[in-house]
Design a protein around this motif. Sequence first.
Motif, mmCIF file in Angstrom:
data_model
loop_
_atom_site.group_PDB
_atom_site.id
_atom_site.type_symbol
_atom_site.label_atom_id
_atom_site.label_comp_id
_atom_site.label_asym_id
_atom_site.label_seq_id
_atom_site.Cartn_x
_atom_site.Cartn_y
_atom_site.Cartn_z
ATOM 1 N N GLY A 43 74.802 12.251 90.221
ATOM 2 C CA GLY A 43 73.452 11.886 90.599
ATOM 3 C C GLY A 43 72.909 10.867 89.619
ATOM 4 N N LEU A 44 72.410 9.757 90.131
ATOM 5 C CA LEU A 44 71.994 8.640 89.289
ATOM 6 C C LEU A 44 70.495 8.654 89.022
ATOM 7 C CD1 LEU A 44 74.010 5.766 91.020
ATOM 8 C CD2 LEU A 44 74.705 7.159 89.046
ATOM 9 N N ILE A 46 67.858 5.840 88.598
ATOM 10 C CA ILE A 46 67.799 4.430 88.970
ATOM 11 C C ILE A 46 66.404 3.899 88.657
ATOM 12 C CG2 ILE A 46 68.008 2.797 90.895
ATOM 13 C CD1 ILE A 46 69.681 5.082 92.295
ATOM 14 N N CYS A 66 69.776 7.165 103.005
ATOM 15 C CA CYS A 66 69.923 8.625 102.960
ATOM 16 C C CYS A 66 69.644 9.235 104.327
ATOM 17 C CB CYS A 66 68.968 9.212 101.919
ATOM 18 S SG CYS A 66 69.406 8.853 100.213
ATOM 19 N N CYS A 73 65.857 13.909 101.669
ATOM 20 C CA CYS A 73 65.315 13.085 100.596
ATOM 21 C C CYS A 73 63.795 13.229 100.567
ATOM 22 C CB CYS A 73 65.730 11.623 100.770
ATOM 23 S SG CYS A 73 65.392 10.931 102.414
ATOM 24 N N PHE A 140 67.977 12.923 97.159
ATOM 25 C CA PHE A 140 67.448 11.651 96.632
ATOM 26 C C PHE A 140 65.928 11.746 96.601
ATOM 27 C CE2 PHE A 140 65.941 7.358 96.600
ATOM 28 C CZ PHE A 140 66.933 6.553 96.056
ATOM 29 N N THR A 172 71.774 14.970 92.121
ATOM 30 C CA THR A 172 70.541 14.449 92.711
ATOM 31 C C THR A 172 70.251 13.059 92.163
ATOM 32 O OG1 THR A 172 69.609 16.661 92.961
ATOM 33 C CG2 THR A 172 68.060 14.831 92.994
ATOM 34 N N HIS A 173 69.981 12.112 93.066
ATOM 35 C CA HIS A 173 69.593 10.759 92.665
ATOM 36 C C HIS A 173 68.070 10.682 92.560
ATOM 37 C CE1 HIS A 173 73.694 9.669 93.626
ATOM 38 N NE2 HIS A 173 73.529 9.949 94.904
ATOM 39 N N CYS A 175 65.060 7.661 91.872
ATOM 40 C CA CYS A 175 64.745 6.235 91.707
ATOM 41 C C CYS A 175 63.286 6.104 91.283
ATOM 42 C CB CYS A 175 65.002 5.481 93.009
ATOM 43 S SG CYS A 175 64.614 3.707 92.906
#
Length: 214
Positions: A43-44, A46, A66, A73, A140, A172-173, A175
């Motif tokens: 998971g990023l 961002i 997504c 998300c 996300f 989990t991403h 942003c």
Amino acid sequence: MTDAAPPVSPPADAGDLARHAVKMAKKKAARDRIMATKAGEKGLVIVHTGPGKGKSSSGFGMILRCIAHGMPCAVVQFIKGAWDTGERRLIEGHFSDLCQFHAMGEGFTWETQDRARDIDMARKGWEKAKELIRDPDIRFVLLDEINIALRYDYLDVAEVVAFLRDEKPPMTHVCLTGRNAKDTLIELADLVTEMTLVKHPFRSGIKGQKGVEF
């Protein structure tokens, strides 16, 4: 008088075609070797920042990806909550089963002119963000314009960084968008893009328009 026909490119030389094929084959082989070393997933965190346009737009582009993949998300908007935006209409009207949308802000700080209220709204947005990020079913989370809340110290960047480092589920991403991202957040992030302003119609007297700005 008729318009002149466009110039016709000469046919490619057989030697040029062969050299191009060899060059592309080498490039593909090199690329394949690189890709063979990239087997991991995570998971990023961002960050989209910088003075140029496109930070939120890119974040919402990933939200739509997504949705297209059937990945649950969520969006938390920290500043633009009072705006009637196209992305909000689309998500709430058609994809609310896959994407939660929480508009927590009431406008930019120069519009509200009430720092105490801005801090309170940012705090509520962050509490909702933590709840969504902790949810194991959500893959996300877009924290739209949170960098502005961090810039004006409506939120403590150390708290945000510590939560993302220590409590974000591993797949989990998250942003985070907005200008002037804090250095500690950039250091933590896995992917950082800085949007560079080259030209903007606002400087020529053009207001924000539907489909482009919101």
